[in-house]
Write an enzyme that holds these catalytic residues in place. Structure first.
Site, PDB file in Angstrom:
ATOM      1  CG  ASP A 274      -2.257   0.756   0.944  1.00 51.59           C
ATOM      2  OD1 ASP A 274      -2.218   1.998   0.869  1.00 51.59           O
ATOM      3  OD2 ASP A 274      -3.299   0.106   0.777  1.00 51.59           O
ATOM      4  CG  HIS A 320     -14.720  -0.450  -5.826  1.00 50.67           C
ATOM      5  ND1 HIS A 320     -15.531  -1.064  -4.904  1.00 50.67           N
ATOM      6  CD2 HIS A 320     -13.770   0.181  -5.088  1.00 50.67           C
ATOM      7  CE1 HIS A 320     -15.091  -0.795  -3.692  1.00 50.67           C
ATOM      8  NE2 HIS A 320     -14.035  -0.050  -3.769  1.00 50.67           N
TER       9      HIS A 320
HETATM   10  C1  LIG Z   1     -10.873   0.829  -0.430  1.00 48.85           C
HETATM   11  S1  LIG Z   1      -9.286   0.631   0.255  1.00 48.85           S
HETATM   12  C2  LIG Z   1      -9.105  -1.136   0.183  1.00 48.85           C
HETATM   13  C3  LIG Z   1      -8.054  -1.640   1.129  1.00 48.85           C
HETATM   14  C4  LIG Z   1      -7.910  -3.161   1.179  1.00 48.85           C
HETATM   15  N1  LIG Z   1      -7.674  -3.752  -0.107  1.00 48.85           N
HETATM   16  C5  LIG Z   1      -9.134  -3.781   1.816  1.00 48.85           C
HETATM   17  O1  LIG Z   1      -9.915  -4.393   1.103  1.00 48.85           O
HETATM   18  O2  LIG Z   1      -9.290  -3.662   3.036  1.00 48.85           O
HETATM   19  C6  LIG Z   1      -8.236   1.188  -1.059  1.00 48.85           C
HETATM   20  C7  LIG Z   1      -6.747   1.141  -0.705  1.00 48.85           C
HETATM   21  O3  LIG Z   1      -5.997   1.578  -1.846  1.00 48.85           O
HETATM   22  C8  LIG Z   1      -4.852   2.257  -1.350  1.00 48.85           C
HETATM   23  N2  LIG Z   1      -4.284   3.078  -2.434  1.00 48.85           N
HETATM   24  C9  LIG Z   1      -4.825   4.174  -3.014  1.00 48.85           C
HETATM   25  N3  LIG Z   1      -4.004   4.623  -3.986  1.00 48.85           N
HETATM   26  C10 LIG Z   1      -2.928   3.787  -4.004  1.00 48.85           C
HETATM   27  C11 LIG Z   1      -1.763   3.702  -4.830  1.00 48.85           C
HETATM   28  N4  LIG Z   1      -1.543   4.569  -5.813  1.00 48.85           N
HETATM   29  N5  LIG Z   1      -0.896   2.695  -4.584  1.00 48.85           N
HETATM   30  C12 LIG Z   1      -1.119   1.795  -3.597  1.00 48.85           C
HETATM   31  N6  LIG Z   1      -2.221   1.807  -2.800  1.00 48.85           N
HETATM   32  C13 LIG Z   1      -3.111   2.794  -3.008  1.00 48.85           C
HETATM   33  C14 LIG Z   1      -5.413   3.076  -0.204  1.00 48.85           C
HETATM   34  O4  LIG Z   1      -4.368   3.507   0.658  1.00 48.85           O
HETATM   35  C15 LIG Z   1      -6.356   2.052   0.436  1.00 48.85           C
HETATM   36  O5  LIG Z   1      -5.697   1.287   1.429  1.00 48.85           O
END
Ligand SMILES: C[S@@+](CC[C@H](N)C(=O)[O-])C[C@H]1O[C@@H](n2cnc3c(N)ncnc32)[C@H](O)[C@@H]1O
Length: 418
Positions: A274, A320
């Site tokens: 992440d 999504h």
């Molecule tokens: C809706 S959350 C889902 C987290 C996890 N997969 C879960 O289901 O609990 C979206 C995640 O994408 C991460 N995120 C957003 N942009 C990102 C990027 N460019 N690279 C890596 N992670 C990213 C956010 O920090 C967040 O933890």
């Protein structure tokens, strides 16, 4: 079209199945339906019966309501929202003891609000089964209001009422200003918050709101139809549970999914990726007994994937948030390191089609509107997922979709075959 009698028969058959189960657990001294979600640990088939029963009940309701009455419900849906906003802002659940009633007069004395107004606020909430009045003048919890005593559930209420709902109020403005935009910073959320930052970086600058958002998301991952037990049932994890198998949880947050899969297996290894800020939190909370098998890594999923020789790349609730343009980039960033036979698993809500008229389709519908309003993202159908992977690269071979009965999320499975 089924007659009312046929619908009622379906309801009766499904209700019998659930009652038989309930009679069994009650006889064993298990939880009472009044106090707990008594179907939480029920067999999969019964979870599915529950969903079908609610779908059928609502079909019956819509068949019985006149169009005028149905419209009235819809026109005044905003009253439910206003009620929830007040419940959150005044923290109405906190005034009611967990397991005994309290008088309106006592709540008025504790809160400083007039008894007359409080009575109306609590009573409206009761029309949604939030709180009950066991005797005149007294308020007590229902299972729903009692759930709001849990900090994550309450934060989820705050997240929906103060983060998402105000953004969606600007959906029309956003669609007029930037019709067809695929950019994450040209959304209703941007207008509502007067910012050019996409939602996650914006939240990064508002730690209290980010913390509430994280807790709200956690609420969505436990219990009932989003419980991770459905993911455990959706894939043959045991057959992958070998010391040479590695999984990368891309955008895995603080590791909720990985920690669960790791606790169901004993040999396979995991990397949770992440943004470094989030990965650092996960790393600091990692239980000692999983340190040998789980590591956290800061990685931007738009950059080339640094973890190679990996068997499974896993994504829950990532794409999504992103329009097709960006989701294709996220998928393509995997390609440089992919080995033949590597699996890409996507675990998300799927829209079932264009005109789902069921209660069970509402969750994906809610989420799709949130994705549109807050990210210019999208909840996709299985056909749209297939097309997305085909657009990313023709060497991704589509294996299909698994939806465990009773689960809100589906598992999309694709294999890299160069
Ligand atoms: C809706 S959350 C889902 C987290 C996890 N997969 C879960 O289901 O609990 C979206 C995640 O994408 C991460 N995120 C957003 N942009 C990102 C990027 N460019 N690279 C890596 N992670 C990213 C956010 O920090 C967040 O933890």
């Amino acid at each position: 079209m089924s007659s009312l009698r046929e619908l009622a028969r379906t309801i009766s058959t499904l209700a019998d199945q659930l009652d038989d189960y309930n009679d069994g657990i009650s006889a064993n001294g298990a939880v009472s339906p009044e106090t707990k979600d008594w179907l939480q640990n029920a067999p999969k088939e019964l979870s599915q019966s529950r969903v079908e029963l609610i779908d059928t009940l609502l079909e019956l309701k819509y068949r019985l309501q006149s169009p005028q009455a149905a419209l009235e419900d819809l026109f005044f849906g905003y009253i439910d929202t206003s009620s929830l906003q007040v419940i959150y802002a005044l923290n109405l659940p906190s005034y009611v003891p967990v397991d005994q009633p309290i008088s309106y007069a006592a709540i008025a004395a504790a809160s400083g609000f007039s008894e007359h107004v409080l009575r109306r606020l609590y009573r409206y909430a009761m029309t949604n089964r939030i709180f009950t009045e066991p005797e005149p003048g007294m308020v007590a919890h229902t299972p729903i209001s009692r759930m709001l005593l849990h900090p994550d559930a309450f934060d989820c209420l705050g997240m929906t009422m103060q983060e998402l709902q105000p953004a969606l109020n600007h959906l029309l403005d956003a669609l007029k200003t930037n019709p067809e935009s695929t950019e994450p910073n040209q959304t209703a959320y941007n207008i509502a918050n007067n910012t050019d930052l996409p939602m996650y970086p914006f939240l990064g600058k508002h730690p209290d709101r980010a913390k509430r958002f994280g807790a709200g998301m956690r609420h969505f991952t436990v219990g009932d139809h989003t419980d991770l037990r459905h993911l455990i049932d959706a894939f043959p994890w045991k057959t992958y549970d070998r010391e040479d198998v590695r999984m990368v949880d891309v955008g895995g947050g603080q590791g909720a999914v990985t920690l669960r899969i790791a606790s169901e297996t004993s040999k396979m290894k995991f990397t949770v990726q992440d943004l470094e800020q989030t990965a650092a939190v996960g790393r600091s909370q990692l239980p000692d007994n999983l340190k040998e098998r789980v590591q956290f890594m800061g990685h931007d999923f738009f950059s080339d994937q640094p973890s190679k020789d990996v068997d499974i790349y896993f994504f829950r609730w990532i794409m999504h948030n992103w329009s097709d343009k960006y989701s294709v980039k996220i998928i393509q960033a995997l390609i440089p390191g992919l080995k033949a036979g590597a699996k890409v698993l996507v675990y998300e809500h799927l829209r079932e089609g264009d005109s789902v008229m069921k209660w069970s389709g509402k969750g994906a519908g809610y989420l799709d509107m949130v994705m549109l309003g807050c990210y210019n993202g999208s909840v996709r159908t299985s056909e749209e997922w297939k097309a997305l992977f085909a657009q990313a690269d023709s060497r991704f071979v589509w294996n299909g979709v698994t939806k465990v009965p009773g689960s809100a999320l589906s598992l999309v499975e694709v294999t890299w075959e160069p």
